[in-house]
Design a protein around this motif. Sequence first.
Motif, PDB file in Angstrom:
ATOM      1  N   ASP A   1      -5.325  10.851   2.994  1.00 58.06           N
ATOM      2  CA  ASP A   1      -4.115  10.880   2.586  1.00 58.06           C
ATOM      3  C   ASP A   1      -3.962  12.460   2.327  1.00 58.06           C
ATOM      4  OD1 ASP A   1      -5.376  11.310   0.020  1.00 58.06           O
ATOM      5  OD2 ASP A   1      -5.022   9.256  -0.519  1.00 58.06           O
TER       6      ASP A   1
ATOM      7  N   PHE B   1       3.967  12.586   0.071  1.00 56.75           N
ATOM      8  CA  PHE B   1       2.714  12.061   0.010  1.00 56.75           C
ATOM      9  C   PHE B   1       2.558  11.332   1.298  1.00 56.75           C
ATOM     10  CE2 PHE B   1      -0.694   8.867  -0.990  1.00 56.75           C
ATOM     11  CZ  PHE B   1      -1.639   9.596  -1.464  1.00 56.75           C
TER      12      PHE B   1
ATOM     13  N   VAL C   1      -5.292  -1.202   4.539  1.00 55.52           N
ATOM     14  CA  VAL C   1      -6.280  -0.097   3.916  1.00 55.52           C
ATOM     15  C   VAL C   1      -5.794   1.502   4.275  1.00 55.52           C
ATOM     16  CG1 VAL C   1      -8.271  -1.613   3.626  1.00 55.52           C
ATOM     17  CG2 VAL C   1      -7.835  -0.229   5.702  1.00 55.52           C
ATOM     18  N   VAL C   2      -6.114   2.181   3.220  1.00 53.32           N
ATOM     19  CA  VAL C   2      -5.805   3.672   3.444  1.00 53.32           C
ATOM     20  C   VAL C   2      -7.062   4.544   3.732  1.00 53.32           C
ATOM     21  CG1 VAL C   2      -5.064   5.962   2.392  1.00 53.32           C
ATOM     22  CG2 VAL C   2      -3.811   3.637   1.880  1.00 53.32           C
TER      23      VAL C   2
ATOM     24  N   LYS D   1     -11.022  10.408   4.326  1.00 51.49           N
ATOM     25  CA  LYS D   1     -11.205  10.610   3.001  1.00 51.49           C
ATOM     26  C   LYS D   1     -11.919   9.565   2.379  1.00 51.49           C
ATOM     27  CE  LYS D   1      -8.132  12.721  -0.227  1.00 51.49           C
ATOM     28  NZ  LYS D   1      -6.994  13.082  -0.748  1.00 51.49           N
ATOM     29  N   TYR D   2     -11.630   8.319   2.874  1.00 50.43           N
ATOM     30  CA  TYR D   2     -12.512   7.079   2.008  1.00 50.43           C
ATOM     31  C   TYR D   2     -13.222   6.291   3.017  1.00 50.43           C
ATOM     32  CZ  TYR D   2      -8.273   8.666  -0.698  1.00 50.43           C
ATOM     33  OH  TYR D   2      -7.569   9.419  -1.490  1.00 50.43           O
ATOM     34  N   SER D   3     -14.324   5.943   2.503  1.00 55.53           N
ATOM     35  CA  SER D   3     -15.081   4.871   3.311  1.00 55.53           C
ATOM     36  C   SER D   3     -14.579   3.654   2.841  1.00 55.53           C
ATOM     37  CB  SER D   3     -16.550   4.990   2.690  1.00 55.53           C
ATOM     38  OG  SER D   3     -17.347   4.260   3.001  1.00 55.53           O
TER      39      SER D   3
ATOM     40  N   ARG E   1      -1.530   4.937  -7.574  1.00 58.54           N
ATOM     41  CA  ARG E   1      -1.182   4.485  -6.328  1.00 58.54           C
ATOM     42  C   ARG E   1      -1.869   3.229  -5.619  1.00 58.54           C
ATOM     43  NH1 ARG E   1       2.478   7.231  -3.108  1.00 58.54           N
ATOM     44  NH2 ARG E   1       2.360   9.015  -4.106  1.00 58.54           N
TER      45      ARG E   1
ATOM     46  N   VAL F   1       0.818  -1.099   0.038  1.00 56.08           N
ATOM     47  CA  VAL F   1      -0.102   0.069   0.106  1.00 56.08           C
ATOM     48  C   VAL F   1       0.975   1.247   0.043  1.00 56.08           C
ATOM     49  CG1 VAL F   1      -1.617   1.555   1.391  1.00 56.08           C
ATOM     50  CG2 VAL F   1      -2.062  -1.050   1.179  1.00 56.08           C
TER      51      VAL F   1
ATOM     52  N   TYR G   1       0.083   9.237   4.226  1.00 57.28           N
ATOM     53  CA  TYR G   1      -1.295   8.617   4.244  1.00 57.28           C
ATOM     54  C   TYR G   1      -1.420   7.956   5.463  1.00 57.28           C
ATOM     55  CZ  TYR G   1       1.967   5.171   2.238  1.00 57.28           C
ATOM     56  OH  TYR G   1       3.124   4.645   1.787  1.00 57.28           O
TER      57      TYR G   1
ATOM     58  N   GLN H   1       7.525  16.602  -3.635  1.00 57.34           N
ATOM     59  CA  GLN H   1       6.407  16.396  -2.684  1.00 57.34           C
ATOM     60  C   GLN H   1       6.627  15.336  -2.036  1.00 57.34           C
ATOM     61  OE1 GLN H   1       2.918  15.838  -5.123  1.00 57.34           O
ATOM     62  NE2 GLN H   1       3.171  13.525  -4.468  1.00 57.34           N
TER      63      GLN H   1
ATOM     64  N   VAL I   1      -4.064   1.723  -2.762  1.00 57.89           N
ATOM     65  CA  VAL I   1      -4.617   2.316  -1.543  1.00 57.89           C
ATOM     66  C   VAL I   1      -5.255   1.311  -0.820  1.00 57.89           C
ATOM     67  CG1 VAL I   1      -5.119   4.653  -2.574  1.00 57.89           C
ATOM     68  CG2 VAL I   1      -6.933   2.809  -2.693  1.00 57.89           C
ATOM     69  N   ARG I   2      -5.415   0.193  -1.376  1.00 61.51           N
ATOM     70  CA  ARG I   2      -5.831  -1.169  -0.460  1.00 61.51           C
ATOM     71  C   ARG I   2      -5.251  -2.458  -0.790  1.00 61.51           C
ATOM     72  NH1 ARG I   2     -12.161  -0.322   0.002  1.00 61.51           N
ATOM     73  NH2 ARG I   2     -11.654   1.805   0.558  1.00 61.51           N
ATOM     74  N   GLU I   3      -4.913  -3.152   0.124  1.00 58.47           N
ATOM     75  CA  GLU I   3      -4.439  -4.728  -0.441  1.00 58.47           C
ATOM     76  C   GLU I   3      -5.140  -5.729   0.462  1.00 58.47           C
ATOM     77  OE1 GLU I   3      -0.880  -6.619   0.573  1.00 58.47           O
ATOM     78  OE2 GLU I   3       0.039  -4.865   1.982  1.00 58.47           O
TER      79      GLU I   3
ATOM     80  N   ILE J   1      -1.386  15.384  -0.101  1.00 64.89           N
ATOM     81  CA  ILE J   1      -0.398  15.682  -0.863  1.00 64.89           C
ATOM     82  C   ILE J   1       0.352  16.951  -0.387  1.00 64.89           C
ATOM     83  CG2 ILE J   1       0.696  16.517  -3.027  1.00 64.89           C
ATOM     84  CD1 ILE J   1      -1.851  15.120  -4.504  1.00 64.89           C
TER      85      ILE J   1
ATOM     86  N   ASN K   1       5.543   8.928   1.440  1.00 61.81           N
ATOM     87  CA  ASN K   1       6.183   8.647   0.351  1.00 61.81           C
ATOM     88  C   ASN K   1       6.785  10.040  -0.258  1.00 61.81           C
ATOM     89  OD1 ASN K   1       5.260   7.827  -3.316  1.00 61.81           O
ATOM     90  ND2 ASN K   1       7.236   7.612  -2.237  1.00 61.81           N
TER      91      ASN K   1
END
Lengths: 176, 181
Positions: B115, B94, B111-112, B134-136, A84, A66, B96, B92, A86-88, B117, B156
């Motif tokens: 995140d 990144f 799982v992310v 940011k993400y469900s 990129r 990830v 997360y 930059q 974002v999930r594995e 920038i 990163n």
Amino acid sequence: MNLRQQLGSGLSMAMVLASAFAFWKLFSIVTMSNSPIVVVLSGSMEPAFQRGDVLFLWNREEYVGVGDVVVYKLQEKDIPIVHRVVREHRVVEKDKKTKKKVQKQLLLTKGDNNERDDLPLYAYGQQYLERKRDILGRVFGYVPLVGYVTILITENVYFKYALMALLGLSALVQDE
Amino acid sequence: MFSLFQRAQTVSNYVLTLVMTMAAIISVSWLIQLHFSEHGSIPAHISVNKAVNTMKYSRNFGGRPNSGKENVRLAFDVTTDLSSLFNWNTKQVFVYLVGEYPGKKDEVSKVVFWDKIIPTKEDSILELTDVRSKYSVWDYYPNLHNKTATLKLEYNIQPHVGPLIWGTADAFTQLQFPEIL
């Protein structure tokens, strides 16, 4: 200009092409990727990668992580995409053919500059990318802009014709 | 023997070699400088204020009309100082927030949730309170409740020229996903 010279220049041209091809295949073997060097075509990873940037890929790991930037190719689309992970999910499932349990890595990707993940990009009903099937490699290094020539050649017809005309003209007028 | 074609070829070979050599020199000196600026020990703090679990039936949230998937959203605080990752060749960073949780035997997921920038050194000190994820997030399998995830802050570094570098900040917290609302 005689036949001998013409054959000679033809031979050296073939040599150039052959050595370029050999280098490409050598890179392929070292990195274990079908296309070890790719040029970025879209702006979905901006500001990290812009159109025309050259990326170097590595494909020797069994799993990608990830946060890694990967290049993948969907089965029915021919364009490689740089996004990129974002999930594995590493899951153990029975293989349909061999009936043996195999570990698979399933991935979800997203462009840094996109609002949401790549689900709408995948085939209808496809929820994840599969590491072994879809991933061409992980990006490990980066040189900006030098690949823009290839974008010019593929997307701009005038540039392509101008380049070909120049080469043809030089072949005609060369005096040796 | 000096046709236009050959001249063009010599020039382009020369330019290509020059670009590649420059890229190599830049990346090596950048890596050495990063090594001495204590990248790899980034102070950070994460705490989760709220976690909400809902059942979703939309394809956009991993579900299907007749089989739902549990989706988790968070509200969290995060503080960190990423300024030591920035120097002349850093384009930059990144950053997360990832959660890692085990599944059945030999299975693991990562799982992310969020995140960001970070383009300049001026923006590299984060003091965020009560940010929403940011993400469900949903799992490969339908359920997420009662699984315990370890949350970490990873980054990163992307250079103007050279290799990409990954790292983890010195912070983690545990979170048990709640029952469905």
